[in-house]
Design an enzyme around this catalytic site. Structure first.
Site, mmCIF file in Angstrom:
data_model
loop_
_atom_site.group_PDB
_atom_site.id
_atom_site.type_symbol
_atom_site.label_atom_id
_atom_site.label_comp_id
_atom_site.label_asym_id
_atom_site.label_seq_id
_atom_site.Cartn_x
_atom_site.Cartn_y
_atom_site.Cartn_z
ATOM 1 N N ASP A 27 0.776 -1.314 0.220
ATOM 2 C CA ASP A 27 0.022 -0.220 -0.023
ATOM 3 C C ASP A 27 0.782 1.219 0.045
ATOM 4 O O ASP A 27 0.335 2.535 -0.309
ATOM 5 C CB ASP A 27 -0.711 -0.084 1.035
ATOM 6 C CG ASP A 27 -0.232 -0.247 2.559
ATOM 7 O OD1 ASP A 27 0.799 -0.919 2.630
ATOM 8 O OD2 ASP A 27 -0.108 0.971 3.386
ATOM 9 N N TYR A 49 10.845 4.548 0.495
ATOM 10 C CA TYR A 49 10.411 3.142 0.653
ATOM 11 C C TYR A 49 9.240 3.063 -0.471
ATOM 12 O O TYR A 49 9.193 2.080 -1.219
ATOM 13 C CB TYR A 49 9.871 2.849 1.972
ATOM 14 C CG TYR A 49 9.409 1.469 1.989
ATOM 15 C CD1 TYR A 49 10.288 0.056 2.050
ATOM 16 C CD2 TYR A 49 8.123 1.148 2.109
ATOM 17 C CE1 TYR A 49 9.623 -1.142 2.006
ATOM 18 C CE2 TYR A 49 7.527 -0.166 2.067
ATOM 19 C CZ TYR A 49 8.216 -1.380 2.122
ATOM 20 O OH TYR A 49 8.084 -2.626 2.097
ATOM 21 N N LYS A 53 9.191 0.663 -3.915
ATOM 22 C CA LYS A 53 8.040 -0.430 -4.185
ATOM 23 C C LYS A 53 7.581 -0.224 -5.399
ATOM 24 O O LYS A 53 7.168 -1.295 -6.324
ATOM 25 C CB LYS A 53 7.272 -0.416 -2.951
ATOM 26 C CG LYS A 53 7.882 -1.005 -1.722
ATOM 27 C CD LYS A 53 8.416 -2.670 -1.725
ATOM 28 C CE LYS A 53 7.002 -3.564 -2.004
ATOM 29 N NZ LYS A 53 7.472 -4.709 -1.949
ATOM 30 N N TRP A 73 -0.311 -3.871 5.837
ATOM 31 C CA TRP A 73 -0.460 -4.225 7.040
ATOM 32 C C TRP A 73 -0.181 -5.574 7.542
ATOM 33 O O TRP A 73 -1.310 -6.441 8.022
ATOM 34 C CB TRP A 73 -1.629 -3.892 7.818
ATOM 35 C CG TRP A 73 -1.753 -2.252 7.817
ATOM 36 C CD1 TRP A 73 -1.101 -1.281 7.185
ATOM 37 C CD2 TRP A 73 -2.940 -1.595 8.474
ATOM 38 N NE1 TRP A 73 -1.791 -0.215 7.215
ATOM 39 C CE2 TRP A 73 -2.726 -0.207 8.324
ATOM 40 C CE3 TRP A 73 -3.911 -1.905 9.524
ATOM 41 C CZ2 TRP A 73 -3.470 0.946 8.496
ATOM 42 C CZ3 TRP A 73 -4.537 -0.729 9.947
ATOM 43 C CH2 TRP A 73 -4.594 0.332 9.570
#
Length: 217
Positions: A27, A49, A53, A73
């Site tokens: 996410d 980060y 990704k 998560w």
């Protein structure tokens, strides 16, 4: 390098040898403005980060036969948020321990992704030869904050969910001495596409109960 260059090298090999490449994404590639993110939402990472990704996703997309599964998560067998909250619940419940409450951020929202569900989804896509592309995969169910989840874990562990006190992200990291990778405010992912392939993600709250019970032995 692991997030960006690694997938790029794998994508090149997969393309040259007609290998199906499976890549787990995050996410963090989104800015969190939308309350729920679809697979085709443009990338808008908030930090380095997330940028790496997103770069990995773009690289994997160059392999004709690929599946990108976007998570949020993540909870697995190693160190994770749920285990930490279980440990803190025990400390709060211990009359000899001086810890009487914990603070957890309540202005970030999402659903847990259990690695067992992620593995199931990966094998489902491979076994059913679902169309290649990107799929969101988290647990299904209600979108909640980190503080909400912490309360559930505390209640499941020792019945002391009232000892979890909400705090804003800004307050929580006010005294941070090292860089903090910014999380999206909203991390919930739209699960319509994966569901349409015939895979129904488990309700994360039910999986959480089973997970905690197993950890408690």
């Amino acid at each position: 390098k692991a997030n960006a260059q690694g997938p790029a090298l794998l994508a090149r090999v997969a393309k040259d040898h007609h290998i199906t490449l499976v890549h787990v994404s995050s996410d963090y590639v989104f800015d969190g403005i939308q309350e729920e993110h679809s697979e085709d939402e443009p990338f808008a990472p908030l930090g380095v980060y997330g940028q790496t990704k997103a770069a990995g996703d773009i690289a994997v997309g160059n392999a004709p036969e690929h599946y990108i599964l976007r998570s949020s998560w993540v909870i697995g067998e190693g160190h994770n948020f749920v285990k930490t909250m279980m440990m803190l619940s025990d400390k709060v419940a211990d009359p000899e321990d001086k810890l009487d409450q914990v603070t957890v951020v309540d202005d970030q929202y999402g659903r847990l992704t259990f690695t067992s569900d992620m593995a199931g989804a990966i094998f489902h896509l491979l076994d059913t030869h679902a169309p290649y592309g990107t799929y969101n995969l988290t647990g299904s169910g209600t979108v909640k904050s980190w503080a909400d989840i912490a309360r559930e874990v505390f209640d499941l562990t020792n019945g002391n969910g009232s000892k979890v006190k909400p705090i804003s992200t800004e307050q929580y990291f006010a005294n941070a001495t090292s860089p903090v990778s910014p999380r999206p405010t909203n991390s919930a992912l739209d699960l319509t596409k994966i569901t349409e392939t015939g895979y129904t993600p488990a309700n994360w709250e039910e999986t959480l109960k089973t997970y905690v019970e197993k950890e408690l032995g």
